[in-house]
Design a protein around this motif. Structure first.
Motif, PDB file in Angstrom:
ATOM      1  N   ILE A 134      21.601 151.723 -20.861  1.00 17.00           N
ATOM      2  CA  ILE A 134      20.556 150.869 -21.405  1.00 17.00           C
ATOM      3  C   ILE A 134      20.146 149.924 -20.287  1.00 17.00           C
ATOM      4  O   ILE A 134      20.985 149.207 -19.740  1.00 17.00           O
ATOM      5  CB  ILE A 134      21.052 150.100 -22.643  1.00 17.00           C
ATOM      6  N   MET A 135      18.860 149.949 -19.941  1.00 17.06           N
ATOM      7  CA  MET A 135      18.363 149.131 -18.835  1.00 17.06           C
ATOM      8  C   MET A 135      17.260 148.212 -19.331  1.00 17.06           C
ATOM      9  O   MET A 135      16.495 148.581 -20.220  1.00 17.06           O
ATOM     10  CB  MET A 135      17.817 150.023 -17.716  1.00 17.06           C
ATOM     11  N   THR A 136      17.171 147.052 -18.724  1.00 15.31           N
ATOM     12  CA  THR A 136      16.071 146.151 -19.036  1.00 15.31           C
ATOM     13  C   THR A 136      14.823 146.632 -18.293  1.00 15.31           C
ATOM     14  O   THR A 136      14.913 147.425 -17.340  1.00 15.31           O
ATOM     15  CB  THR A 136      16.378 144.707 -18.599  1.00 15.31           C
ATOM     16  N   GLU A 137      13.668 146.133 -18.693  1.00 13.69           N
ATOM     17  CA  GLU A 137      12.425 146.495 -18.003  1.00 13.69           C
ATOM     18  C   GLU A 137      12.485 146.046 -16.539  1.00 13.69           C
ATOM     19  O   GLU A 137      12.046 146.770 -15.647  1.00 13.69           O
ATOM     20  CB  GLU A 137      11.232 145.862 -18.712  1.00 13.69           C
ATOM     21  N   ASN A 143      14.750 148.660  -9.697  1.00 13.30           N
ATOM     22  CA  ASN A 143      15.720 149.613  -9.172  1.00 13.30           C
ATOM     23  C   ASN A 143      15.261 151.063  -9.178  1.00 13.30           C
ATOM     24  O   ASN A 143      15.799 151.881  -8.456  1.00 13.30           O
ATOM     25  CB  ASN A 143      17.033 149.517  -9.955  1.00 13.30           C
ATOM     26  N   ILE A 144      14.283 151.374 -10.020  1.00 11.27           N
ATOM     27  CA  ILE A 144      13.874 152.778 -10.123  1.00 11.27           C
ATOM     28  C   ILE A 144      12.435 152.975  -9.682  1.00 11.27           C
ATOM     29  O   ILE A 144      12.148 153.802  -8.819  1.00 11.27           O
ATOM     30  CB  ILE A 144      14.077 153.307 -11.565  1.00 11.27           C
ATOM     31  N   THR A 145      11.499 152.235 -10.257  1.00 10.40           N
ATOM     32  CA  THR A 145      10.083 152.501 -10.002  1.00 10.40           C
ATOM     33  C   THR A 145       9.495 151.654  -8.883  1.00 10.40           C
ATOM     34  O   THR A 145       8.390 151.932  -8.428  1.00 10.40           O
ATOM     35  CB  THR A 145       9.239 152.272 -11.273  1.00 10.40           C
ATOM     36  N   LEU A 146      10.185 150.609  -8.444  1.00 11.97           N
ATOM     37  CA  LEU A 146       9.708 149.724  -7.382  1.00 11.97           C
ATOM     38  C   LEU A 146       8.332 149.140  -7.725  1.00 11.97           C
ATOM     39  O   LEU A 146       7.456 149.059  -6.884  1.00 11.97           O
ATOM     40  CB  LEU A 146       9.651 150.449  -6.038  1.00 11.97           C
ATOM     41  N   GLY A 147       8.136 148.761  -8.957  1.00  8.74           N
ATOM     42  CA  GLY A 147       6.882 148.166  -9.403  1.00  8.74           C
ATOM     43  C   GLY A 147       6.477 148.711 -10.754  1.00  8.74           C
ATOM     44  O   GLY A 147       7.174 149.546 -11.339  1.00  8.74           O
ATOM     45  N   ILE A 148       5.323 148.258 -11.259  1.00 11.04           N
ATOM     46  CA  ILE A 148       4.940 148.617 -12.616  1.00 11.04           C
ATOM     47  C   ILE A 148       4.035 149.832 -12.719  1.00 11.04           C
ATOM     48  O   ILE A 148       3.794 150.333 -13.812  1.00 11.04           O
ATOM     49  CB  ILE A 148       4.244 147.416 -13.314  1.00 11.04           C
ATOM     50  N   TYR A 149       3.536 150.347 -11.592  1.00  5.24           N
ATOM     51  CA  TYR A 149       2.548 151.429 -11.678  1.00  5.24           C
ATOM     52  C   TYR A 149       3.096 152.638 -12.436  1.00  5.24           C
ATOM     53  O   TYR A 149       2.444 153.172 -13.318  1.00  5.24           O
ATOM     54  CB  TYR A 149       2.075 151.848 -10.285  1.00  5.24           C
ATOM     55  N   GLN A 150       4.308 153.081 -12.105  1.00  2.00           N
ATOM     56  CA  GLN A 150       4.865 154.255 -12.765  1.00  2.00           C
ATOM     57  C   GLN A 150       5.073 154.002 -14.253  1.00  2.00           C
ATOM     58  O   GLN A 150       4.894 154.901 -15.074  1.00  2.00           O
ATOM     59  CB  GLN A 150       6.192 154.681 -12.120  1.00  2.00           C
ATOM     60  N   LEU A 151       5.438 152.781 -14.620  1.00  2.16           N
ATOM     61  CA  LEU A 151       5.602 152.474 -16.039  1.00  2.16           C
ATOM     62  C   LEU A 151       4.269 152.540 -16.764  1.00  2.16           C
ATOM     63  O   LEU A 151       4.192 153.012 -17.897  1.00  2.16           O
ATOM     64  CB  LEU A 151       6.224 151.088 -16.227  1.00  2.16           C
TER      65      LEU A 151
END
Length: 188
Positions: A134-137, A143-151
């Motif tokens: 379980i990860m926070t936004e 740690n994973i997307t390096l920013g919000i674009y992928q989200l």
């Protein structure tokens, strides 16, 4: 553009392939990460009805003036798309480091011959749901997307990969677990 000291880079294309190589996928993500600000600015310009449609040839002599007026209005009355922060340099350095890093997982898959279909078994999502962290936004962004674009793209990507746009209902993805290394899964 190169005369201005800018390096022009285009994302790679699949050209009939089903999947990018790891290098091509990393390059595509890198270009997309940089390009989204440009596309966001273009989107703001296209919000003006005149520029949202095909511009008539008779308007071409005045197009530069029209663009100057629209951009002036946007600059005056709209907030910046992105404000610079100290985190930008950290993210850029991390992206460059990850892009140039040896493809460890791909090498692992090749070394263990895990790309063949026979090493994977179909499973139900409920079999593995309890295993996911379980990860926070913020953890996902940093740690994973390096920013919000992928989200921001996640929903449309999920819709492209599924047979429905109703992602609140059950979505039929094929989830497979590696028989030899059960902690590795893949989703198609």
């Amino acid at each position: 553009m190169e005369d201005l000291g800018l390096n022009v880079v285009f994302p790679p294309f699949l050209n009939g392939r089903k999947q990018f190589t790891t290098t091509a996928a990393n390059q595509s993500r890198f270009v997309t990460k940089v390009r989204w600000v440009v596309e966001a600015a273009n989107g703001r310009i296209k919000q003006f009805k005149f520029l949202a449609n095909t511009v008539a040839n008779s308007s071409l002599p005045h197009l530069e003036q029209y663009l100057s007026i629209v951009c002036s209005i946007i600059n005056r009355y709209r907030p910046p798309i992105k404000t610079s922060s100290i985190q930008d340099t950290v993210i850029a350095d991390q992206m460059i480091s990850l892009r140039n890093q040896k493809k460890n997982f791909e090498a692992f898959l090749q070394k263990n011959n895990l790309k063949k279909t026979s090493t994977w078994e179909m499973i139900d999502h409920s079999d593995i749901l309890h295993e996911f962290p379980i990860m926070t936004e913020d953890e996902i962004i940093n740690n994973i997307t390096l920013g919000i674009y992928q989200l921001k793209r996640a929903r449309s990507y999920a819709e492209e990969c599924s047979t429905t746009t109703d992602l609140t209902a059950a979505v039929n993805y094929k989830i497979q677990r590696c028989q030899e290394f059960p902690n590795i899964i893949r989703v198609a």
